[in-house]
Scaffold this motif. Structure first.
Motif, PDB file in Angstrom:
ATOM      1  N   SER A 258       0.819  -1.209   0.000  1.00  0.00           N
ATOM      2  CA  SER A 258       0.000   0.000   0.000  1.00  0.00           C
ATOM      3  C   SER A 258       0.853   1.259   0.000  1.00  0.00           C
ATOM      4  O   SER A 258       2.004   1.237   0.456  1.00  0.00           O
ATOM      5  N   PRO A 259       0.268   2.364  -0.470  1.00  0.00           N
ATOM      6  CA  PRO A 259       0.940   3.657  -0.274  1.00  0.00           C
ATOM      7  C   PRO A 259       0.852   4.064   1.185  1.00  0.00           C
ATOM      8  O   PRO A 259      -0.018   3.586   1.931  1.00  0.00           O
ATOM      9  N   GLY A 260       1.761   4.952   1.577  1.00  0.00           N
ATOM     10  CA  GLY A 260       1.781   5.414   2.958  1.00  0.00           C
ATOM     11  C   GLY A 260       0.631   6.334   3.301  1.00  0.00           C
ATOM     12  O   GLY A 260      -0.354   6.456   2.560  1.00  0.00           O
ATOM     13  N   VAL A 366       9.904  -0.896   2.784  1.00  0.00           N
ATOM     14  CA  VAL A 366       9.475   0.423   2.306  1.00  0.00           C
ATOM     15  C   VAL A 366      10.247   0.773   1.031  1.00  0.00           C
ATOM     16  O   VAL A 366      11.384   0.355   0.834  1.00  0.00           O
ATOM     17  N   PHE A 367       9.592   1.578   0.170  1.00  0.00           N
ATOM     18  CA  PHE A 367      10.207   1.973  -1.091  1.00  0.00           C
ATOM     19  C   PHE A 367       9.515   3.220  -1.621  1.00  0.00           C
ATOM     20  O   PHE A 367       8.371   3.518  -1.259  1.00  0.00           O
ATOM     21  N   ARG A 368      10.230   3.948  -2.465  1.00  0.00           N
ATOM     22  CA  ARG A 368       9.695   5.184  -3.029  1.00  0.00           C
ATOM     23  C   ARG A 368       8.584   4.871  -4.028  1.00  0.00           C
ATOM     24  O   ARG A 368       8.633   3.877  -4.755  1.00  0.00           O
ATOM     25  N   MET A 417      10.326  -4.950 -13.178  1.00  0.00           N
ATOM     26  CA  MET A 417       9.681  -3.664 -12.881  1.00  0.00           C
ATOM     27  C   MET A 417       9.819  -2.688 -14.043  1.00  0.00           C
ATOM     28  O   MET A 417       8.863  -1.993 -14.413  1.00  0.00           O
ATOM     29  N   GLU A 418      10.998  -2.635 -14.639  1.00  0.00           N
ATOM     30  CA  GLU A 418      11.199  -1.727 -15.759  1.00  0.00           C
ATOM     31  C   GLU A 418      10.355  -2.132 -16.958  1.00  0.00           C
ATOM     32  O   GLU A 418       9.997  -1.295 -17.788  1.00  0.00           O
ATOM     33  N   ALA A 419      10.014  -3.416 -17.039  1.00  0.00           N
ATOM     34  CA  ALA A 419       9.183  -3.892 -18.145  1.00  0.00           C
ATOM     35  C   ALA A 419       7.700  -3.685 -17.903  1.00  0.00           C
ATOM     36  O   ALA A 419       6.920  -3.643 -18.853  1.00  0.00           O
ATOM     37  N   ASN A 420       7.301  -3.551 -16.641  1.00  0.00           N
ATOM     38  CA  ASN A 420       5.873  -3.559 -16.344  1.00  0.00           C
ATOM     39  C   ASN A 420       5.335  -2.288 -15.678  1.00  0.00           C
ATOM     40  O   ASN A 420       4.125  -2.035 -15.749  1.00  0.00           O
ATOM     41  N   CYS A 421       6.178  -1.512 -15.032  1.00  0.00           N
ATOM     42  CA  CYS A 421       5.678  -0.344 -14.301  1.00  0.00           C
ATOM     43  C   CYS A 421       5.413   0.826 -15.241  1.00  0.00           C
ATOM     44  O   CYS A 421       6.072   0.979 -16.273  1.00  0.00           O
ATOM     45  N   GLN A 422       4.463   1.659 -14.845  1.00  0.00           N
ATOM     46  CA  GLN A 422       4.119   2.833 -15.629  1.00  0.00           C
ATOM     47  C   GLN A 422       5.267   3.831 -15.602  1.00  0.00           C
ATOM     48  O   GLN A 422       5.929   4.022 -14.586  1.00  0.00           O
ATOM     49  N   ARG A 430       6.769   4.416 -11.878  1.00  0.00           N
ATOM     50  CA  ARG A 430       5.792   4.452 -10.785  1.00  0.00           C
ATOM     51  C   ARG A 430       5.645   3.033 -10.226  1.00  0.00           C
ATOM     52  O   ARG A 430       5.231   2.115 -10.943  1.00  0.00           O
ATOM     53  N   LEU A 431       5.977   2.870  -8.953  1.00  0.00           N
ATOM     54  CA  LEU A 431       5.919   1.545  -8.328  1.00  0.00           C
ATOM     55  C   LEU A 431       4.579   1.370  -7.628  1.00  0.00           C
ATOM     56  O   LEU A 431       4.474   1.451  -6.409  1.00  0.00           O
TER      57      LEU A 431
END
Length: 453
Positions: A258-260, A366-368, A417-422, A430-431
């Motif tokens: 989830s987002p924070g 946690v991650f950005r 992630m680089e293949a699938n994230c916006q 965008r993660l």
């Protein structure tokens, strides 16, 4: 027309030349300009056809803005007839079929539509799904008016390739009626002042065995088979991630992604530890971290805190329980009442979103939310309330946090992630939780977790 952005002349000519490249116009052909604005594409068509010695197709420009129509007519283009007409209205279909369709549809998000429009569009268009944008509907209507063997070239945001909302359009484009011949990704600063990640998509109204040609912004190109309604991101980005698929995903081994916390007033609730008044009990003070601070501190440790009016179970504390903290909040009441959540019925000192304290107050990763190079850190104490610019993932019992962090930071996971994230601005990603939940993880982890149930 809402969402209208003028297309640069150099780009209009390039798009028109791509439209005609494999099948130049012949006598009697028709061309349609949806949302034609002041007719830059029509001007490019006349210029290209005369330069190449081709017949100029009979053109129809459709526009709702009277000023744009006036400017289009003042060009005195010999092949163009302009109509003041809504391209998305049902009577547009009376115009018949066209051998060519070209344009830059308006980008209008659902927030800018009224309820009557949203109801009508959802009834008339299969692409009016979820939080749709008008350019998706323009795509669908244009495809329905494309003659057999006809070609369409549209400039749109690239995000239709992978966002969930555009799945109906992707299914339409990859069905047994149309063939996506080419997708060219053009520079993100093509439209001055806007960050749109635009692309030019050329579609033919015919089935074809050929693959789709993809041109990327780095100058490389490749061919690919588009997968249907699911995200095209991996295919578009030419990422070979087949070996990463394990049958188990991050969603299988986490309790929550989830987002924070969103307070709606971080300038009130977030302080440096040294700024917290002595009169406020430490029970209302929670460590926090932003996405930028994660990078700066190489992890979630820092000196920022939330003044948090919530108990550990997520219940909002009463005025009496808050004591001197409540008095401190009263001094900032005007600012806190000026929030949409309060207008929608929340207590004036509540947060924009009720924090899921039982979930977030656990050991977590946690991650950005937006990152050029995705990176993941552990927060093993479980006492940090991350800000909204930080996402968090809570591992399931029995799943090693250290092993999961190592996997998330691996080259293989980054490739996925680089293949699938916006995409975001300047090469960032965008993660989002809905995407990361599908990230492959070792199958043994999911099996181990299932064995403990």
């Amino acid at each position: 027309m809402r969402g209208h952005v003028r297309t640069p002349d150099e780009l209009t000519e390039r798009v028109v030349r791509r439209l005609f490249r494999d099948d130049p116009p012949a006598a009697g052909d028709r061309i349609l300009y949806p949302g034609c604005g002041d007719a830059p594409f029509a001007a490019a068509v006349e210029h290209v056809c005369r330069a190449e010695g081709w017949p100029v197709p009979e053109g129809l420009g459709v526009e709702t803005d009277p000023e744009h129509l006036r400017d289009a007519r003042q060009r005195n283009l010999t092949h163009l007839t302009c109509r003041n007409q809504d391209f998305l209205a049902a009577d547009m279909l009376d115009a018949g079929a066209f051998e060519y369709i070209v344009g830059n549809p308006p980008y209008v998000p659902i927030e800018e539509l009224n309820e009557e429009e949203k109801t009508r569009y959802r009834a008339d268009f299969s692409t009016a799904s979820g939080r749709f944008d008008l350019y998706l509907l323009f795509f669908e209507r244009a495809l329905s008016m494309l003659a057999p063997s006809g070609r369409l070239s549209f400039i749109t945001p690239e995000k239709f390739e992978y966002v969930d909302t555009a799945a109906p359009l992707r299914r339409l484009l990859t069905g047994d009626v149309f063939h996506v011949e080419e997708i060219e990704h053009i520079p993100e600063d093509t439209f001055s002042g806007l960050v749109t990640f635009p692309c030019v998509t050329t579609v033919c109204h015919e089935t074809a065995s050929e693959k789709t040609v993809v041109k990327l912004r780095d100058g490389s190109s490749h061919t690919t088979s588009l997968p249907g309604g699911e995200s095209w991101a991996a295919s578009i980005r030419n990422a070979d991630i087949g070996e990463l698929q394990t049958g188990a995903t991050l969603d299988d081994v986490t309790e929550r992604i989830s987002p924070g916390i969103a307070t709606g007033a971080d300038n009130v609730f977030v302080l440096q530890q040294s700024e917290v008044p002595d009169s406020i009990s430490s029970k209302w003070v929670r460590p926090t971290v932003s996405g930028q601070q994660l990078q700066q501190h190489d992890g979630p440790d820092g000196d920022s805190v939330f003044l948090c009016p919530y108990h550990d179970d997520g219940e909002l504390a009463t005025e009496n329980e808050l004591a001197s903290f409540y008095n401190w909040l009263v001094e900032r009441r005007d600012r806190l009442e000026d929030r949409s959540c309060v207008a929608n019925g929340k207590k004036w000192y509540a947060w924009h979103e009720t924090p899921p304290m039982k979930d977030v107050l656990q050991p977590k990763i946690v991650f950005r939310d937006i990152a050029k190079e995705p990176r993941f850190w552990g927060e093993p104490r479980g006492n940090v309330l991350p800000k909204h610019s930080v996402y968090y993932a809570v591992p399931q019992d029995g799943v090693s946090m250290n092993d999961l962090i190592e996997h998330l930071n691996s080259a293989e996971a980054r490739m996925w992630m680089e293949a699938n994230c916006q995409k975001a601005h300047n090469g960032y990603y965008r993660l989002q939780s809905r995407v990361l939940s599908e990230l492959p993880v070792p199958k043994s982890w999911a099996e181990s977790y299932q064995a403990t149930l």
